[in-house]
Design a protein around this motif. Structure first.
Motif, short mmCIF file in Angstrom:
data_model
loop_
_atom_site.label_atom_id
_atom_site.label_comp_id
_atom_site.label_asym_id
_atom_site.label_seq_id
_atom_site.Cartn_x
_atom_site.Cartn_y
_atom_site.Cartn_z
N GLU A 106 0.94 -1.25 -0.03
CA GLU A 106 -0.01 0.00 0.14
C GLU A 106 0.93 1.21 -0.09
O GLU A 106 2.08 1.10 0.56
CB GLU A 106 -0.84 0.06 1.30
CG GLU A 106 -1.96 -1.01 1.27
CD GLU A 106 -2.82 -0.81 2.59
OE1 GLU A 106 -2.64 0.14 3.21
OE2 GLU A 106 -3.65 -1.85 2.87
N LEU A 107 0.40 2.04 -0.66
CA LEU A 107 1.14 3.57 -0.61
C LEU A 107 0.04 4.72 -0.68
O LEU A 107 -0.94 4.80 -1.48
CB LEU A 107 1.88 3.82 -1.76
CG LEU A 107 2.46 5.16 -2.08
CD1 LEU A 107 3.21 5.32 -0.88
CD2 LEU A 107 3.64 5.13 -3.25
N HIS A 108 0.05 5.64 0.25
CA HIS A 108 -0.97 6.54 0.62
C HIS A 108 -0.19 7.77 0.76
O HIS A 108 0.65 7.98 1.54
CB HIS A 108 -2.05 6.54 1.66
CG HIS A 108 -2.62 4.94 1.46
ND1 HIS A 108 -3.42 4.56 0.50
CD2 HIS A 108 -2.32 3.77 2.37
CE1 HIS A 108 -4.00 3.35 0.67
NE2 HIS A 108 -3.19 2.80 1.74
N ILE A 109 -0.60 8.84 -0.03
CA ILE A 109 0.04 10.55 0.17
C ILE A 109 -1.47 11.28 0.64
O ILE A 109 -2.26 11.15 -0.01
CB ILE A 109 0.61 10.98 -1.07
CG1 ILE A 109 1.61 9.93 -1.58
CG2 ILE A 109 1.00 12.29 -0.73
CD1 ILE A 109 2.92 9.73 -0.16
N SER A 110 -1.19 11.92 1.77
CA SER A 110 -2.15 13.01 1.78
C SER A 110 -1.40 14.20 2.64
O SER A 110 -0.52 14.23 2.97
CB SER A 110 -3.21 12.59 3.24
OG SER A 110 -2.48 11.96 4.24
N TRP A 111 -2.32 15.35 2.84
CA TRP A 111 -2.03 16.51 3.40
C TRP A 111 -2.53 16.68 4.79
O TRP A 111 -3.92 16.73 4.54
CB TRP A 111 -2.16 17.73 2.47
CG TRP A 111 -1.29 17.68 1.33
CD1 TRP A 111 -1.30 17.04 0.10
CD2 TRP A 111 0.00 18.31 1.15
NE1 TRP A 111 -0.24 17.04 -0.84
CE2 TRP A 111 0.55 17.92 -0.21
CE3 TRP A 111 0.95 18.77 2.17
CZ2 TRP A 111 1.89 18.37 -0.56
CZ3 TRP A 111 2.12 19.39 1.57
CH2 TRP A 111 2.51 18.97 0.24
N VAL A 112 -2.13 16.81 5.64
CA VAL A 112 -2.60 16.99 7.22
C VAL A 112 -2.08 18.02 7.91
O VAL A 112 -0.95 18.39 7.68
CB VAL A 112 -2.39 15.53 7.70
CG1 VAL A 112 -2.88 14.34 7.06
CG2 VAL A 112 -0.92 15.28 7.98
N PHE A 113 -2.90 18.35 8.73
CA PHE A 113 -2.41 19.32 9.85
C PHE A 113 -1.63 18.58 10.77
O PHE A 113 -2.07 17.45 11.31
CB PHE A 113 -3.67 20.24 10.30
CG PHE A 113 -4.26 20.98 9.47
CD1 PHE A 113 -3.81 22.12 9.11
CD2 PHE A 113 -5.47 20.90 9.29
CE1 PHE A 113 -4.59 23.02 8.30
CE2 PHE A 113 -6.11 21.60 8.39
CZ PHE A 113 -5.64 22.82 7.74
#
Length: 244
Positions: A106-113
């Motif tokens: 699995e590979l997940h990219i996200s933008w988070v605070f």
């Protein structure tokens, strides 16, 4: 392979059963992950008691040649992956050095605070999103580590990078950021439901946690990394030399 023992032999039955199991688990089908025959069926086939058979199986479990899977059965244990603290390499490079092909499950990219402790490490405010990368990784047979990485916004990541490449090589070649120093914390805990689901283990099973703080050549923080390793598949060794 013929599965039988000699009841007329002077060699104790549990020793014969143990030797038989040692031969059996060398067979390619069992090395590939096939479960051993059911204990009841195998004991019946060998004409021995389950207690005698279990004595043999327990010996191999103790030697970490076999592993019992709750509600599944007994199978050949995978050779434990190893990481040395003196190796300043990405995970991919660590495994390549041991000739272990790595698979990304699995590979997940996200933008988070960022949470407070991550913002404090980066010395940034919590109102600006940063890039978060999550990867489930392992060998061809199983996933054995779940990584969560956060990156300082100074690096300039867009999220469009090829994160399948060795991480620190990619950061250097594409963003001129050189990982130079790693500070690590190692601990163990019981897997929560989320991590247990990712590693396909029972909740409450032991996992090794490696917390890695990565700095660039100017000793500026660049990555906050958490690695959750399946305990039965990974061992972390520390190499040190006594100062004179």
């Amino acid at each position: 392979m013929k599965i039988s023992i000699d009841h007329k032999s002077a060699v104790p039955l549990h020793i014969q059963a143990e030797n038989l199991l040692r031969e059996l688990i060398r067979e390619p089908e069992y090395q590939a992950g096939k479960l051993l025959p059911n204990e009841v069926d195998l004991a019946k086939k060998l004409a021995i008691s389950r207690t005698t058979l279990r004595q043999a199986i327990n010996k191999l479990v103790y030697e970490e040649l076999l592993v019992r899977k709750k509600r599944l059965g007994t199978k050949v244990a995978h050779a434990k992956m190893s990481s040395k603290s003196m190796n300043w390499l990405s995970f991919t490079q660590e495994m390549e050095a041991r000739s272990i092909p790595i698979k990304n499950y699995e590979l997940h990219i996200s933008w988070v605070f960022p949470e407070d402790h991550i913002a404090n490490f980066f010395d940034i405010k919590t109102d600006k999103k940063i890039l978060k990368m999550e990867r489930l990784r392992g060998n061809a047979e199983e996933a054995f580590v779940y990584f969560i990485s956060y990156f300082h916004p100074r690096i300039g990541l867009t999220g469009e990078e090829d994160f399948k490449k060795p991480l620190y090589e990619m950061l250097e070649s594409e963003h001129s950021v050189v990982a130079d120093l790693s500070k690590e914390e190692i601990s163990a805990k019981a897997a929560d439901k989320f991590i247990a689901g990712k590693l396909e283990i029972d909740p409450g099973s032991p996992v090794l946690i490696r917390k890695r703080f990565v700095y660039d050549q100017g000793e500026r923080p660049m990555e906050y990394n958490l690695g959750y390793y399946k305990a039965e598949s990974f061992v972390y060794t520390v190499e040190s030399r006594r100062s004179s």
